[in-house]
Design a protein around this motif. Sequence first.
Motif, mmCIF file in Angstrom:
data_model
loop_
_atom_site.group_PDB
_atom_site.id
_atom_site.type_symbol
_atom_site.label_atom_id
_atom_site.label_comp_id
_atom_site.label_asym_id
_atom_site.label_seq_id
_atom_site.Cartn_x
_atom_site.Cartn_y
_atom_site.Cartn_z
ATOM 1 N N ARG A 199 0.826 -1.203 0.000
ATOM 2 C CA ARG A 199 0.000 0.000 0.000
ATOM 3 C C ARG A 199 0.866 1.261 0.000
ATOM 4 O O ARG A 199 0.624 2.214 -0.744
ATOM 5 C CB ARG A 199 -0.892 0.030 1.248
ATOM 6 C CG ARG A 199 -2.024 -0.993 1.308
ATOM 7 C CD ARG A 199 -1.602 -2.422 1.259
ATOM 8 N NE ARG A 199 -2.594 -3.344 1.763
ATOM 9 C CZ ARG A 199 -3.062 -4.383 1.092
ATOM 10 N NH1 ARG A 199 -2.671 -4.592 -0.161
ATOM 11 N NH2 ARG A 199 -3.904 -5.208 1.650
ATOM 12 N N LYS A 200 1.891 1.274 0.862
ATOM 13 C CA LYS A 200 2.677 2.492 1.036
ATOM 14 C C LYS A 200 3.505 2.837 -0.200
ATOM 15 O O LYS A 200 3.666 4.011 -0.543
ATOM 16 C CB LYS A 200 3.604 2.341 2.242
ATOM 17 C CG LYS A 200 4.467 3.579 2.479
ATOM 18 C CD LYS A 200 5.534 3.340 3.507
ATOM 19 C CE LYS A 200 6.473 4.551 3.573
ATOM 20 N NZ LYS A 200 7.546 4.380 4.542
ATOM 21 N N ARG A 201 4.032 1.851 -0.885
ATOM 22 C CA ARG A 201 4.969 2.106 -1.982
ATOM 23 C C ARG A 201 4.341 2.884 -3.127
ATOM 24 O O ARG A 201 5.042 3.565 -3.883
ATOM 25 C CB ARG A 201 5.549 0.781 -2.497
ATOM 26 C CG ARG A 201 6.499 0.122 -1.523
ATOM 27 C CD ARG A 201 7.094 -1.148 -2.080
ATOM 28 N NE ARG A 201 7.987 -0.896 -3.208
ATOM 29 C CZ ARG A 201 8.627 -1.859 -3.876
ATOM 30 N NH1 ARG A 201 8.457 -3.125 -3.529
ATOM 31 N NH2 ARG A 201 9.415 -1.554 -4.879
ATOM 32 N N ALA A 237 0.584 -3.634 8.880
ATOM 33 C CA ALA A 237 1.048 -4.923 9.396
ATOM 34 C C ALA A 237 0.387 -6.088 8.673
ATOM 35 O O ALA A 237 0.998 -7.146 8.490
ATOM 36 C CB ALA A 237 0.763 -5.019 10.897
ATOM 37 N N ARG A 238 -0.850 -5.898 8.251
ATOM 38 C CA ARG A 238 -1.548 -7.009 7.592
ATOM 39 C C ARG A 238 -0.928 -7.302 6.220
ATOM 40 O O ARG A 238 -0.822 -8.460 5.827
ATOM 41 C CB ARG A 238 -3.037 -6.685 7.483
ATOM 42 C CG ARG A 238 -3.749 -6.845 8.818
ATOM 43 C CD ARG A 238 -5.239 -6.595 8.742
ATOM 44 N NE ARG A 238 -5.898 -7.177 9.891
ATOM 45 C CZ ARG A 238 -6.119 -6.524 11.044
ATOM 46 N NH1 ARG A 238 -5.717 -5.275 11.166
ATOM 47 N NH2 ARG A 238 -6.709 -7.133 12.047
ATOM 48 N N TYR A 239 -0.514 -6.273 5.517
ATOM 49 C CA TYR A 239 0.176 -6.538 4.258
ATOM 50 C C TYR A 239 1.548 -7.161 4.524
ATOM 51 O O TYR A 239 1.922 -8.165 3.901
ATOM 52 C CB TYR A 239 0.338 -5.264 3.432
ATOM 53 C CG TYR A 239 1.036 -5.522 2.108
ATOM 54 C CD1 TYR A 239 0.304 -5.918 0.999
ATOM 55 C CD2 TYR A 239 2.420 -5.443 1.990
ATOM 56 C CE1 TYR A 239 0.932 -6.212 -0.205
ATOM 57 C CE2 TYR A 239 3.056 -5.730 0.794
ATOM 58 C CZ TYR A 239 2.305 -6.111 -0.297
ATOM 59 O OH TYR A 239 2.934 -6.411 -1.478
ATOM 60 N N THR A 240 2.292 -6.583 5.444
ATOM 61 C CA THR A 240 3.655 -7.059 5.716
ATOM 62 C C THR A 240 3.647 -8.501 6.203
ATOM 63 O O THR A 240 4.474 -9.312 5.774
ATOM 64 C CB THR A 240 4.330 -6.154 6.762
ATOM 65 O OG1 THR A 240 4.273 -4.802 6.312
ATOM 66 C CG2 THR A 240 5.784 -6.543 6.954
ATOM 67 N N ALA A 241 2.715 -8.843 7.091
ATOM 68 C CA ALA A 241 2.692 -10.186 7.670
ATOM 69 C C ALA A 241 1.997 -11.200 6.775
ATOM 70 O O ALA A 241 2.520 -12.304 6.544
ATOM 71 C CB ALA A 241 2.015 -10.149 9.035
#
Length: 537
Positions: free
Chosen positions: A97-99, A240-244
Amino acid sequence: MARNQLGVLNALDVAKTQYYHFTAIVIAGMGFFTDAYDLFSISLVTKLLGRIYYFDPKSAKPGAMPINVASAVNGVALCGTLAGQLFFGWLGDKLGRKRVYGLTLLLMVFCSIASGLSFSSNSNAVMTTLCFFRFWLGFGIGGDYPLSATIMSEYANKKTRGAFIAAVFAMQGFGILVGGIVALIVSSVFEHYFPTQNYQLDRKGSTPSQADYVWRIILMFGALPAAMTFYWRMKMPETARYTALVAKNAKQAATDMSKVLNVDLEAENEKVERFVLERSNNFGLFTRQFARRHGLHLLGTATTWFCLDIAYYSSNLFQKDIFSSVGWIPSAASMTAIQEVYHIAKAQTLIALCGTVPGYWFTVALIDHIGRFAIQLMGFFFMTVFMFGLAIPYNYWKQHHTGFVFMYAMTFFFANFGPNATTFVVPAEIFPARLRSTCHGISAASGKAGAIIGSFGFLYASQSKLKSQRDAGYPPGIGLPHTLMLLGVINFIGMLFTLLVPESKGKSLEELTGENEDDASQTQQSQEMSAARTAPE
C-alpha cells in the motif's frame, strides 16, 4: 480472537483509539478532501468556460459549451478515476500500500496545477489540454480510493473500524464544501476589484477578460492540500496485515507496529511460515474458490456502488442545471460571468452545509452501532423516496424553491448517511488481505462506471423537448422530471443488491475473510457471512 491469530494483528484489533488512528485519518482523509475538490470543482466553472470560449457574436445570449464538450469536460476525470482505481488497486496488492501511496498524490498535485495552465486562444486547444490533464488527475484520484480505504481498515481496531474508514471518506464532504467556498471567495474578489462598470468588455459582452483567471485559480487550488500531505504519507509504515500476511515478513510487521502502538510485539516468524504452508486459502481472484467464497460479495459491492454513483454524480455535477431549471439560480443573461460563478458556488455551498457534510458524519457516528447493512439499505430507500418526491410534483417545486432545495438536500444527506459512505467502507473489510486493494478497486471502478453514465447521460436525458433548446443544438431528452424519476428507480435497484452485501460490524478482518481458519472453518465462515444481515448482537 480467531485460532492462530498473529499477535501483531490481534494487538491492532484490540488497540484503544489513540493518536496514530487520528493521524492516519487525517493523512488518508486529506487525499479524499483533494479528490472531492478536484472532481466537483469543475461543475462550478463549466458555465464560465462556455461563456469565455464559446461565445457566438451573432447571438445576444451568453456563450454555452456544446453538449459533447460539456460532457467531456465533466466526465473525463471520472474515466481517469476508473482506470486509476483498477490499476492502483491491483498495484497496492502487488507492491504494497505504502509504496504506491505517494505516487497518487504527486500525480494529483501536478495535474491540478496543469489543469489551470491550459493556455491558448483557441477554444478546442484549451478544452483538449484541460481534458488531457483532468484525465490524469482522475487517474491519481482513482488510486487514492483503494489505497486509503485499505490502509485505514488495516490500521484500525475492530470496534471502531467502520467509523475510522467512514471518517476518511467524510473528508470528501469538506472537499465539496471548500470547493464552493473557494469559488465564492475568488468570484467575490474579482467582482470587487474589477467591478462590472469598470470592465473592459470584450466581444463576449458580459464576460470580462479577467474571468479567464477565475476558473484557473479555482482548479489549481486543489494542488495545495495534496502537497501539504505528501511528507506525512511517506512517513507512514506499511500496514502490518500486508507485511505479515502478504509479504510474509513477521519481523518487519512487529517492528513497525511496535513503534506505532508503543508496545513490544513478538515477531512470530514460525507462525507466519505455518500460515503459508498450512493454509489452502491462497486462491487468486479468478478462481473457483474466490467465486464460491466472495463472488456474491464482490457482485454486491460493485453493483451497489454502480447504482449509487449514477444518481450521486449526476445530481452533484449538474446541480447548477437543476437549480437553474427551477429558477433558484437567475438566468445567465441577467448576470455577468463572474456573478454566475458566485451564484452557482453559493448553491453548492448551501447544499453541502445542509445535506452533504452532515450526512457523512452521521455515518461516522452510527456505523459501528447500527451496522453497514442497515445504513446502506436505509440510505437507498430514502434516496428513492426523495427522488420521486422531486420528480412527481416537479411543476409545484418550480414555484416553491425552498421546498425543492430542502428535498434536494435530503437526497444528499441520505446518500452520505447511506450508500455513498458504506459502499466505500465494506469492500475494505470483507476481502482477503492479498486481494483487498484489488477488490476495493474493482468495486470503486464499478461506481465510477456509474458516475460516467450519470455525467454523460444526465446532460442528454435531462434536456427538455422545447424547440428553443433543440434550436440551440441540444438533442431532445426525456426531460428533468423523468430523469429524476429514473434516478429513483436506479436507487431502488441499489437497495435490492444491498441484500448481497454481508454485515461486517464488530468482527476482525481475519474473521471476515477466514484467513486464520482452517478449511472447514473457512467454509463455515463464508456461509455465515452470506447469511449475515442486521440481527442484533
